[in-house]
Design an enzyme around this catalytic site. Structure first.
Site, PDB file in Angstrom:
ATOM      1  CB  ILE A   1       4.962  -4.921   7.178  1.00  0.00           C
ATOM      2  CG1 ILE A   1       5.569  -6.414   7.009  1.00  0.00           C
ATOM      3  CG2 ILE A   1       5.220  -4.069   5.948  1.00  0.00           C
ATOM      4  CD1 ILE A   1       4.516  -7.083   6.072  1.00  0.00           C
TER       5      ILE A   1
ATOM      6  CE  LYS B   1       1.304  -4.240   6.581  1.00  0.00           C
ATOM      7  NZ  LYS B   1       1.443  -3.337   5.293  1.00  0.00           N
TER       8      LYS B   1
ATOM      9  CB  THR C   1      -1.088   0.158   1.429  1.00  0.00           C
ATOM     10  OG1 THR C   1      -1.795  -1.178   1.229  1.00  0.00           O
ATOM     11  CG2 THR C   1      -1.772   1.108   1.417  1.00  0.00           C
TER      12      THR C   1
ATOM     13  CE1 TYR D   1     -16.333  -1.173  -6.323  1.00  0.00           C
ATOM     14  CE2 TYR D   1     -16.266  -3.114  -8.124  1.00  0.00           C
ATOM     15  CZ  TYR D   1     -16.907  -1.766  -7.482  1.00  0.00           C
ATOM     16  OH  TYR D   1     -17.810  -1.254  -8.204  1.00  0.00           O
TER      17      TYR D   1
ATOM     18  CE1 TYR E   1      -2.011  -4.999   4.867  1.00  0.00           C
ATOM     19  CE2 TYR E   1      -1.417  -4.740   2.348  1.00  0.00           C
ATOM     20  CZ  TYR E   1      -1.785  -4.048   3.698  1.00  0.00           C
ATOM     21  OH  TYR E   1      -1.616  -2.890   4.190  1.00  0.00           O
TER      22      TYR E   1
END
Length: 299
Positions: free
Chosen positions: A203, A161, A43, A106, A132
């Protein structure tokens, strides 16, 4: 492989393109500053607005510059399973140590859909997968039951994560899967609390700016020095909060540009530079922490 402080690398730009030289300098600087691993194309790296060609170029630059000195976990997720497999396959070909694969965003799949999605990627991948789990961006969250099912079925799904903001999620994952599966903090402000229940590192966004401080905090936890870890956490906390006044990575790029780590804080639309008010708050937090100008990568 995933213990310690990993940086969610920003992507530096010059004249609208990836600044290859600066990205190479950032890799060298992070290794010198004791960052334990690099995560390009997450990101914070603005992967959502880079073309596939640029995505692979950034990964290739980081892998080649790193030269296996620290692990590289590359972002390779998509809301299309076919695309995620293609990106994972290419990242593996480029030499990454693992891939970071985000919840399908989405289209909002069910838990069964996400099991099928991540299962298909795992079957196709030749490198380990780090899930993630970031519902704030993806609109869907992996449940603990789904994470456990994926980890038990696919040996190469080895970590998550964790970016739900929930201590309970981390506690339950670790209670159910133990040491055969790793939890990595995805929220800078929660790294210390999550490590207190068994997470093995972070992270980090703020490590783009102060990599040594984040690395020292994580190392203090692993050394059992909780007093030092808490002191570093409390020192970092105001700076961390400033990094999220506006949408990441806008504030961290502004901070890095202010102290000279990068030459500009250019973004890819629809991300834009921070407002004047936010910039003032970011600079104030940088000064309060004690980050000095000209602490620049490659200088």
């Amino acid at each position: 492989m995933f213990k310690g402080s990993y940086v969610a690398l920003i992507t530096p730009f010059k004249d609208g393109q990836i600044d290859e030289k600066k990205l190479q300098e950032l890799v060298e600087w992070h290794i010198a500053e004791r960052t334990n691993g690099l995560v390009p194309m997450g990101t914070t790296g603005e992967s959502a607005t880079l073309s596939y060609e640029e995505h692979y170029k950034a990964i290739d630059i980081v892998v080649k510059q790193t030269k296996k000195r620290v692990p590289v976990i590359a972002g390779a997720g998509s809301n299309s399973t076919r695309e995620a497999i293609e990106m994972t396959t290419e990242a593996a070909r480029l030499g990454v140590d693992a891939v970071l694969t985000v919840n399908p965003y989405y289209n909002k799949p069910t838990q069964e859909g996400m099991k099928a999605h991540f299962g298909a990627i795992a079957k196709a991948s030749t490198v380990p997968l780090v899930l993630y789990n970031i519902p704030g961006r993806s609109a869907v969250a992996l449940t603990v039951d789904t994470i456990v099912a994926l980890a038990e079925k696919h040996q190469n799904i080895v970590a998550v994560k964790e970016s739900t903001g929930s201590m309970d999620v981390t506690s339950e994952i670790i209670a159910r899967l133990g040491k055969k599966f790793s939890v990595i903090s995805g929220d800078d402000s929660l790294t210390l609390p999550l490590m207190s229940v068994g997470a093995i590192g972070v992270i980090s966004v703020v490590a783009n700016l102060v990599p040594r401080a984040v690395s020292e905090m994580v190392a203090a936890v692993m050394d059992g020095d909780w007093v030092k870890a808490r002191d570093l956490h409390l020192k970092l906390f105001p700076l961390i909060k400033a990094m999220f006044i506006e949408t990441n990575p806008q504030p961290v790029k502004a901070a890095m540009q202010h102290v000279g780590i990068i030459d500009n804080d250019d973004m890819r639309l629809p991300m834009i530079q921070v407002s004047a008010a936010t910039r003032a708050q970011v600079i104030a937090a940088v000064k309060e922490f004690g980050v000095k100008p000209a602490q620049a990568a490659g200088k």
